[in-house]
Design an enzyme around this catalytic site. Sequence first.
Site, PDB file in Angstrom:
ATOM      1  N   HIS A 120      40.739  31.165  37.289  1.00 19.70           N
ATOM      2  CA  HIS A 120      39.475  30.688  37.871  1.00 19.70           C
ATOM      3  C   HIS A 120      39.466  29.171  38.086  1.00 19.70           C
ATOM      4  O   HIS A 120      38.530  28.652  38.707  1.00 19.70           O
ATOM      5  CB  HIS A 120      38.290  31.037  36.970  1.00 19.70           C
ATOM      6  CG  HIS A 120      37.986  32.495  36.882  1.00 19.70           C
ATOM      7  ND1 HIS A 120      37.858  33.310  37.986  1.00 19.70           N
ATOM      8  CD2 HIS A 120      37.772  33.304  35.803  1.00 19.70           C
ATOM      9  CE1 HIS A 120      37.592  34.543  37.591  1.00 19.70           C
ATOM     10  NE2 HIS A 120      37.533  34.570  36.272  1.00 19.70           N
ATOM     11  N   ASP A 158      43.407  41.024  37.164  1.00 17.48           N
ATOM     12  CA  ASP A 158      42.262  40.773  36.301  1.00 17.48           C
ATOM     13  C   ASP A 158      41.017  41.337  36.985  1.00 17.48           C
ATOM     14  O   ASP A 158      40.904  41.301  38.204  1.00 17.48           O
ATOM     15  CB  ASP A 158      42.114  39.262  36.088  1.00 17.48           C
ATOM     16  CG  ASP A 158      41.061  38.887  35.074  1.00 17.48           C
ATOM     17  OD1 ASP A 158      39.867  39.055  35.376  1.00 17.48           O
ATOM     18  OD2 ASP A 158      41.411  38.396  33.991  1.00 17.48           O
ATOM     19  N   HIS A 204      38.180  40.213  37.261  1.00 20.42           N
ATOM     20  CA  HIS A 204      37.394  39.177  37.931  1.00 20.42           C
ATOM     21  C   HIS A 204      38.238  38.518  39.027  1.00 20.42           C
ATOM     22  O   HIS A 204      39.456  38.372  38.882  1.00 20.42           O
ATOM     23  CB  HIS A 204      36.935  38.127  36.911  1.00 20.42           C
ATOM     24  CG  HIS A 204      36.202  38.746  35.747  1.00 20.42           C
ATOM     25  ND1 HIS A 204      36.765  38.849  34.486  1.00 20.42           N
ATOM     26  CD2 HIS A 204      34.985  39.315  35.672  1.00 20.42           C
ATOM     27  CE1 HIS A 204      35.909  39.449  33.677  1.00 20.42           C
ATOM     28  NE2 HIS A 204      34.823  39.748  34.366  1.00 20.42           N
ATOM     29  N   ASP A 216      41.200  43.189  31.515  1.00 22.48           N
ATOM     30  CA  ASP A 216      39.770  43.422  31.341  1.00 22.48           C
ATOM     31  C   ASP A 216      39.200  44.461  32.301  1.00 22.48           C
ATOM     32  O   ASP A 216      37.994  44.715  32.284  1.00 22.48           O
ATOM     33  CB  ASP A 216      38.993  42.114  31.471  1.00 22.48           C
ATOM     34  CG  ASP A 216      39.492  41.210  32.572  1.00 22.48           C
ATOM     35  OD1 ASP A 216      40.327  41.667  33.374  1.00 22.48           O
ATOM     36  OD2 ASP A 216      39.065  40.052  32.637  1.00 22.48           O
TER      37      ASP A 216
END
Length: 361
Positions: free
Chosen positions: A142, A179, A181, A262
């Site tokens: 990120h 991931d 996200h 995740d």
Amino acid sequence: MTGFFWDERCFWHAGGNYAQMVPVGGLVQPIAGGGGLPEDPETKRRLVNLMRVTGLIGELKVRGGAEMTREDLLRVHPAAYLDAFKSASDAGGGELGLRTPFGPGGYEIAALSAGLVGDAVEAVLRGEMGNAYALSRPPGHHCLPDWPNGFCLMANIALAIERARARGLCHRVAVLDWDVHHGNGTEAIYAADPDTLTISIHQERNYPLDTGAFETDAQANLNVPLPPGSGHVTYLAAMERLVLPRLHAFGPELIVVACGLDAALPDPLSQTLATAETFRAMTRQVLDLAADICGGRVVMAHEGGYSEVYVPFCGHAVIAEMAGSRTIAPDPFAEAFVLRQPGADFDAFALARIDAMAAAM
């Protein structure tokens, strides 16, 4: 042989007394122990412990790592950001961006996390090992050049790629981010670079809320947003129908996987239903493709994953598959999680969306 890069010091990264994602105050009682980050060290430490107990770690080439130098960090992050980060770290910690708290020594630990990924990439590119897994913490996907975000303080994968390029070890690289996200930082860093393909499979509108949409005109990026509730069938179909063809067409010299775990069913920060078997199967898909197009050169860089109990089984499945090992850690939740997979109607809906994206490409 498969390499495994880790360092106990990365587990000492801490966010301090920080009730992440929880609006403590008013009628919300403080979290036990004063709060803390969902991104805690236990998921990673328990993965190492599980590999020790099963014996898998004895089948790997285990190495530590060194902190990325300032010269190497400057290939991605501007001096002003590094200076502000170092100053705050030396003063006891703080927060510079969004949801990125750190304690004393946070700068050095983040540079070490990036260094683990960098050393794994270079070991594979130099032929010292066939593939490698870097248990990096804090994560990095990120992080923008001058804006840390979502637990990510340095852009680990981009830093590793740019250092390897500066040393003449590679040119054309693909980054696959599974991931849950969106890998917005990696995408932004390489948005204008035709020699770096970035692909992100993620739960749509999870985090960040304003990035990660599928775009038909993206040249060096592919976003695959999946609806909440997506499970094993959807993830493997997204890989087969979208990700693998794009990787094959791009023809990289190296594939780096942002290996967030995740998307797993019990994760507290997602609403997707992947299992340890899902991650094992996706790993096999990547390894088979890499054997055909880039000499098997694959590096996994650990990203998210917040279930202390389940992340170790997902990570073990990935690493055992990378090593071609018969040493398994049987998934204690396998039977229950199979029963909780989406029904045929949902799978048909999700696969139709994937086919629509494939047609648009």
